[in-house]
Enzyme design. Structure first.
Site, short mmCIF file in Angstrom:
data_model
loop_
_atom_site.label_atom_id
_atom_site.label_comp_id
_atom_site.label_asym_id
_atom_site.label_seq_id
_atom_site.Cartn_x
_atom_site.Cartn_y
_atom_site.Cartn_z
N CYS A 1 -4.44 -0.89 3.43
CA CYS A 1 -3.76 -1.74 4.41
C CYS A 1 -2.30 -1.32 4.56
O CYS A 1 -2.02 -0.25 5.07
CB CYS A 1 -3.92 -3.20 4.04
SG CYS A 1 -3.55 -4.34 5.39
N HIS B 1 -9.86 -3.59 4.35
CA HIS B 1 -9.86 -4.06 2.95
C HIS B 1 -11.20 -3.74 2.30
O HIS B 1 -12.17 -4.48 2.47
CB HIS B 1 -9.57 -5.56 2.89
CG HIS B 1 -8.16 -5.90 3.14
ND1 HIS B 1 -7.26 -6.19 2.14
CD2 HIS B 1 -7.45 -5.96 4.30
CE1 HIS B 1 -6.06 -6.44 2.65
NE2 HIS B 1 -6.16 -6.30 3.97
N GLU C 1 -12.05 -4.09 -0.66
CA GLU C 1 -12.42 -5.13 -1.63
C GLU C 1 -12.94 -6.38 -0.94
O GLU C 1 -13.48 -7.29 -1.59
CB GLU C 1 -11.20 -5.49 -2.49
CG GLU C 1 -10.21 -6.46 -1.87
CD GLU C 1 -9.41 -5.91 -0.70
OE1 GLU C 1 -8.79 -6.71 0.03
OE2 GLU C 1 -9.39 -4.68 -0.51
#
Length: 377
Positions: free
Chosen positions: A268, A352, A354
């Site tokens: 990011c 992202h 994750e």
């Protein structure tokens, strides 16, 4: 008791609703998020610092809140805009309602708002400053409009210093395991990884810990000698809020680590910082990407990933040097979503991997980073 509240945009548009949570005037850049779940993770994601989040899903709060799901110790959103915030939650892990959580975290929210109209407004007109204020009297409307117009936006604003760690610490907590009803440690003993904290989410750390990494979280403005003193096998530039180009200390550090041929992962804001360090430029997007259903094309294999996104700036692919290969692009607008370099060894991703919230289509990027560190050990 239910109190009236108003949502006021800098262009003069006013929406009347009901106040939820903390009572006070709050300002920020209004954005819309299309995720159906994960409101708690969104509220505690440091990348949303100084933003008013308009949830497109009509009901939020259905599953309550558990402290175990916080992405940071505090709530970073400036405020919340919703159609309806549920008072009566249902989930076996929940320990609190969302309204109670908002009060405890001193977050102001407004509900009974036509969130579809807000979304159309932002899609058509672009990001705009706004305020949420309790009450709806003429005096309140005047104050709320002045507050919205006084907020200068996020372009040119460096927020990583407000969202990231101010001192170094270690991290050992791995991913959630239902069988244990807890987060299970990764065991350590593997690669030594430094996380440069621009406002990192806990889930990023958990994914790396689950792969056995020994993690040291350091302030993003750390000098290169302090980072190298940790003898890392690789370094991660984390997510975070605001404009990447004013993050001069992080960009300087990134350039120094590139010169060291250190394996690097950027997520990011970290993706944008590494792109600038390589010689690229960034641009402010019209309304950004915020949600958990964004399709991204892998330019190497041709596959499509459904990803979690949260960013208002993007890297201009045309500005990148020849050494940087575009690896992912958005199928919404064609914007750059990732790059890679062979020398120096770099992997970046705009979204992202994750998730939290969102699909885990891209979490293999952590495995790619592990392989990159092994290759350059």
């Amino acid at each position: 008791m239910t109190h009236n509240a108003i949502l006021t945009f800098a262009d003069g548009d006013v929406f009347t609703g009901r106040l939820v949570g903390h009572s006070g005037i709050v300002v920020g850049e209004a954005v819309f998020n299309t995720a159906i779940t994960g409101y708690q993770e969104i509220i505690t994601d440091p990348s949303y610092h100084r933003q008013l989040v308009n949830f497109t899903h009509p009901h939020i709060g259905n599953t309550g809140v558990t402290p175990l799901d916080d992405e940071s110790p505090q709530a970073f959103v400036a405020g919340i805009i919703a159609r309806r915030i549920t008072r009566h939650h249902s989930n076996w892990r929940a320990v609190q309602s969302l309204p109670g959580f908002l009060c405890d975290k001193r977050i102001t929210a407004i509900e009974d708002i036509d969130t579809r109209a807000i979304t159309r407004k932002l899609r058509n007109g672009g990001a705009i400053s706004a305020s949420i204020a309790p009450g709806k009297s003429e005096a309140v409307q005047t104050e709320a409009l002045a507050a919205a117009r006084a907020f200068a936006g996020l372009q040119g604003v460096m927020l990583a210093s407000e969202a990231g760690s101010s001192r170094s610490n270690t991290w050992e907590e791995g991913l959630w395991r239902a069988a244990h009803n807890d987060y299970v440690g990764g065991g350590g003993g593997g690669k030594r990884v430094v996380i440069l904290d621009c406002g990192t989410k806990s889930a990023i750390l958990r994914h790396l810990a689950a792969r056995g990494c020994q993690l040291t979280v350091m302030p993003y403005e750390s000098d290169v000698a302090a980072v190298l003193a940790q003898r890392p096998d690789g370094v991660v530039f984390s997510n975070g809020p605001g404009d990447p180009e004013p993050c001069e200390a992080a960009i300087k550090l990134a350039r120094a680590l590139l010169n060291q041929n250190m394996p690097l992962l950027g997520i990011c804001l970290g993706h944008q910082i590494l792109a600038v360090a390589l010689g690229g430029k960034t641009i402010k997007m019209k309304f950004g990407h915020h949600g958990a259903n964004h399709p991204v094309r892998d330019t190497t294999h041709g596959r499509v990933l459904i990803t979690s996104q949260n960013h208002g700036f993007a890297v201009d692919a045309k500005s990148l040097p020849a050494s940087a290969r575009v690896t992912y692009v958005s199928l919404f607008d064609g914007s750059l979503q990732g790059l890679a370099c062979e020398a120096p060894p770099v992997i970046t991703f705009q979204g992202h991997p994750e998730a939290n919230p969102g699909p885990h289509d891209a979490d293999f990027l952590f495995d790619n980073f592990m392989q990159l560190m092994g290759k350059h050990a």
